[in-house]
Design a protein around this motif. Structure first.
Motif, PDB file in Angstrom:
ATOM      1  N   GLN A  15      24.019 -22.975 -43.561  1.00  0.00           N
ATOM      2  CA  GLN A  15      23.087 -23.658 -42.624  1.00  0.00           C
ATOM      3  C   GLN A  15      23.370 -23.131 -41.196  1.00  0.00           C
ATOM      4  OE1 GLN A  15      23.952 -27.759 -42.569  1.00  0.00           O
ATOM      5  NE2 GLN A  15      22.241 -28.625 -41.250  1.00  0.00           N
ATOM      6  N   ALA A  16      24.604 -22.802 -40.831  1.00  0.00           N
ATOM      7  CA  ALA A  16      25.071 -22.308 -39.572  1.00  0.00           C
ATOM      8  C   ALA A  16      24.477 -20.999 -39.143  1.00  0.00           C
ATOM      9  CB  ALA A  16      26.544 -22.409 -39.251  1.00  0.00           C
ATOM     10  N   THR A  17      24.510 -20.212 -40.273  1.00  0.00           N
ATOM     11  CA  THR A  17      23.892 -18.870 -40.400  1.00  0.00           C
ATOM     12  C   THR A  17      22.239 -18.994 -39.981  1.00  0.00           C
ATOM     13  OG1 THR A  17      25.480 -17.859 -41.616  1.00  0.00           O
ATOM     14  CG2 THR A  17      23.634 -16.614 -41.087  1.00  0.00           C
ATOM     15  N   ASN A  18      21.651 -19.781 -40.673  1.00  0.00           N
ATOM     16  CA  ASN A  18      20.214 -19.870 -40.821  1.00  0.00           C
ATOM     17  C   ASN A  18      19.921 -20.424 -39.193  1.00  0.00           C
ATOM     18  OD1 ASN A  18      20.004 -18.810 -42.903  1.00  0.00           O
ATOM     19  ND2 ASN A  18      19.738 -20.831 -44.083  1.00  0.00           N
ATOM     20  N   THR A  19      20.506 -21.331 -38.755  1.00  0.00           N
ATOM     21  CA  THR A  19      20.420 -22.081 -37.330  1.00  0.00           C
ATOM     22  C   THR A  19      20.361 -20.948 -36.201  1.00  0.00           C
ATOM     23  OG1 THR A  19      21.148 -24.238 -37.975  1.00  0.00           O
ATOM     24  CG2 THR A  19      20.915 -24.060 -36.037  1.00  0.00           C
ATOM     25  N   GLN A  20      21.561 -20.137 -36.450  1.00  0.00           N
ATOM     26  CA  GLN A  20      21.460 -19.163 -35.465  1.00  0.00           C
ATOM     27  C   GLN A  20      20.318 -18.220 -35.528  1.00  0.00           C
ATOM     28  OE1 GLN A  20      25.250 -16.931 -35.813  1.00  0.00           O
ATOM     29  NE2 GLN A  20      24.675 -15.676 -33.961  1.00  0.00           N
ATOM     30  N   PHE A  21      19.887 -17.912 -36.570  1.00  0.00           N
ATOM     31  CA  PHE A  21      18.597 -16.855 -36.752  1.00  0.00           C
ATOM     32  C   PHE A  21      17.527 -17.460 -36.155  1.00  0.00           C
ATOM     33  CE2 PHE A  21      15.400 -15.494 -39.379  1.00  0.00           C
ATOM     34  CZ  PHE A  21      15.181 -13.869 -39.139  1.00  0.00           C
ATOM     35  N   LEU A  22      17.276 -18.675 -36.675  1.00  0.00           N
ATOM     36  CA  LEU A  22      15.966 -19.369 -36.086  1.00  0.00           C
ATOM     37  C   LEU A  22      16.398 -19.394 -34.554  1.00  0.00           C
ATOM     38  CD1 LEU A  22      15.562 -22.190 -38.593  1.00  0.00           C
ATOM     39  CD2 LEU A  22      14.420 -20.176 -38.583  1.00  0.00           C
ATOM     40  N   ASP A  23      17.341 -19.539 -33.893  1.00  0.00           N
ATOM     41  CA  ASP A  23      17.409 -19.965 -32.583  1.00  0.00           C
ATOM     42  C   ASP A  23      17.258 -18.358 -32.083  1.00  0.00           C
ATOM     43  OD1 ASP A  23      18.167 -22.244 -32.680  1.00  0.00           O
ATOM     44  OD2 ASP A  23      20.332 -22.140 -32.569  1.00  0.00           O
ATOM     45  N   ASP A  24      17.569 -17.369 -32.832  1.00  0.00           N
ATOM     46  CA  ASP A  24      17.323 -16.048 -32.210  1.00  0.00           C
ATOM     47  C   ASP A  24      15.871 -15.666 -32.038  1.00  0.00           C
ATOM     48  OD1 ASP A  24      19.941 -15.777 -31.869  1.00  0.00           O
ATOM     49  OD2 ASP A  24      20.182 -14.577 -33.609  1.00  0.00           O
ATOM     50  N   ILE A  25      15.124 -16.040 -33.015  1.00  0.00           N
ATOM     51  CA  ILE A  25      13.815 -15.796 -32.940  1.00  0.00           C
ATOM     52  C   ILE A  25      13.050 -16.782 -32.043  1.00  0.00           C
ATOM     53  CG2 ILE A  25      11.542 -16.350 -34.673  1.00  0.00           C
ATOM     54  CD1 ILE A  25      13.409 -15.472 -37.137  1.00  0.00           C
ATOM     55  N   ALA A  26      13.217 -18.173 -31.828  1.00  0.00           N
ATOM     56  CA  ALA A  26      12.719 -18.828 -31.177  1.00  0.00           C
ATOM     57  C   ALA A  26      13.032 -18.287 -29.687  1.00  0.00           C
ATOM     58  CB  ALA A  26      13.087 -20.325 -31.188  1.00  0.00           C
ATOM     59  N   GLY A  27      14.220 -17.722 -29.505  1.00  0.00           N
ATOM     60  CA  GLY A  27      14.516 -16.974 -27.897  1.00  0.00           C
ATOM     61  C   GLY A  27      13.491 -16.010 -27.627  1.00  0.00           C
ATOM     62  N   ALA A  28      13.363 -15.054 -28.722  1.00  0.00           N
ATOM     63  CA  ALA A  28      12.406 -14.061 -28.659  1.00  0.00           C
ATOM     64  C   ALA A  28      11.093 -14.536 -28.326  1.00  0.00           C
ATOM     65  CB  ALA A  28      12.572 -12.957 -29.781  1.00  0.00           C
ATOM     66  N   LEU A  29      10.472 -15.306 -29.016  1.00  0.00           N
ATOM     67  CA  LEU A  29       9.191 -15.712 -28.709  1.00  0.00           C
ATOM     68  C   LEU A  29       9.094 -16.465 -27.396  1.00  0.00           C
ATOM     69  CD1 LEU A  29       8.320 -17.544 -32.297  1.00  0.00           C
ATOM     70  CD2 LEU A  29       7.499 -15.362 -31.358  1.00  0.00           C
ATOM     71  N   ASP A  30      10.113 -17.231 -27.062  1.00  0.00           N
ATOM     72  CA  ASP A  30       9.901 -17.872 -25.631  1.00  0.00           C
ATOM     73  C   ASP A  30       9.994 -16.821 -24.606  1.00  0.00           C
ATOM     74  OD1 ASP A  30      10.003 -20.453 -26.854  1.00  0.00           O
ATOM     75  OD2 ASP A  30      11.945 -20.731 -26.453  1.00  0.00           O
ATOM     76  N   TRP A  31      10.827 -15.777 -24.860  1.00  0.00           N
ATOM     77  CA  TRP A  31      10.797 -14.570 -24.096  1.00  0.00           C
ATOM     78  C   TRP A  31       9.489 -13.850 -23.651  1.00  0.00           C
ATOM     79  CZ3 TRP A  31       9.781  -9.258 -23.292  1.00  0.00           C
ATOM     80  CH2 TRP A  31      10.425  -8.666 -22.338  1.00  0.00           C
ATOM     81  N   ARG A  33       6.574 -15.400 -24.504  1.00  0.00           N
ATOM     82  CA  ARG A  33       5.777 -16.360 -23.790  1.00  0.00           C
ATOM     83  C   ARG A  33       5.854 -16.298 -22.440  1.00  0.00           C
ATOM     84  NH1 ARG A  33       7.307 -20.193 -26.997  1.00  0.00           N
ATOM     85  NH2 ARG A  33       5.633 -19.743 -28.553  1.00  0.00           N
ATOM     86  N   ASP A  34       7.214 -16.508 -21.874  1.00  0.00           N
ATOM     87  CA  ASP A  34       7.239 -16.263 -20.469  1.00  0.00           C
ATOM     88  C   ASP A  34       6.611 -15.240 -19.702  1.00  0.00           C
ATOM     89  OD1 ASP A  34       8.330 -18.817 -20.875  1.00  0.00           O
ATOM     90  OD2 ASP A  34      10.496 -17.865 -20.957  1.00  0.00           O
TER      91      ASP A  34
END
Length: 263
Positions: A15-31, A33-34
């Protein structure tokens, strides 16, 4: 030789690994989008309005089956018309032709009724069609009884007139325009010419247009029928079924008859 111990991940670690991976994808998308990039783009342009056939030819992917072109529907041939030269030259031959000519009723000859009377009659009456229950003679039901009462009021009787119909048999909802296009009006005009009556009555709003007049706007109208030997006084009225349903129209017809015969 030392055996390497295999690490087994616990659910918490996954769960911790998946959470970190999802956070990385979300951060890239936010970048992105900005940075103002909201959609994915392709380097190669694509013609979205290309017809399916051309699109399949240019595509490097799997080819889609071509659409089978819709076969062109052949135009409906114009209906056959009566040959004026083939119309009978006398009433006896016309009667037999009336019972057997396929074009009069799309090939059906069952239930046809012969006209009645002699050439040169003082009065010719044409109705739109026979009654549904006619089997032995034209107008043998309620419409015929109304006609006989009318003729008695006119000072004549059925035996002294020529009685005919525009259609050879009772036809539910006939296509009058199509029949006129086929030449039914020409047949009626020829029929009147063969009879050559002194006066002519047409009963039925669809009968008058067959001889070249407009639909009557009143329940009884006066016209003139032009034929090969001259002109014939013409009285047109609503059909016998309408006169049975609306007694006031019989009164209008009676007034028209008086004006027609005394004017």
């Amino acid at each position: 030789m030392i055996a390497r111990r295999r690490q087994v991940k616990t659910p918490a670690m996954v769960q911790a690994t998946n959470t970190q991976f999802l956070d990385d994808i979300a951060g890239a998308l936010d970048w992105w989008r900005d940075a103002g990039v909201d959609y994915a783009f392709l380097d190669e342009p694509r013609q979205w309005l290309t017809p399916p056939e051309d699109e399949d030819a240019d595509s490097t992917g799997p080819r889609r089956p071509r659409r089978t072109p819709v076969e062109q529907v052949e135009a409906t041939p114009p209906p056959s018309r009566f040959d004026p030269a083939a119309l009978p030259g006398d009433l006896a031959a016309f009667g037999q032709w009336w019972l057997s000519e396929p074009l009069l009723d799309d090939g059906s000859t069952e239930g046809r009724m012969l006209p009645q009377g002699q050439a040169g009659a003082k009065l010719m009456v044409v109705v739109d069609m026979p009654e549904p229950d006619d089997s032995q003679a034209l107008l043998g039901g309620p419409q015929g009884r109304l006609l006989d009462a009318m003729l008695a009021a006119f000072g004549t009787r059925r035996e002294d007139i020529y009685l005919a119909s525009a259609l050879p048999r009772a036809t539910p909802a006939p296509d009058w325009a199509a029949m006129n296009e086929r030449g039914l009006g020409q047949v009626l005009v020829h029929h009147v010419n063969l009879v050559a009556p002194e006066r002519l009555i047409l009963l039925g709003t669809n009968v008058l247009p067959l001889i070249g007049h407009e639909l009557p706007q009143r329940s009884a109208v006066l016209h003139t029928f032009h034929h090969e030997g001259g002109t014939i006084p013409l009285l047109a009225s609503r059909g016998l079924p309408a006169l049975l349903a609306q007694p006031r129209w019989k009164a209008v017809l009676w007034q028209a008859w008086l004006k027609w015969t005394t004017g």
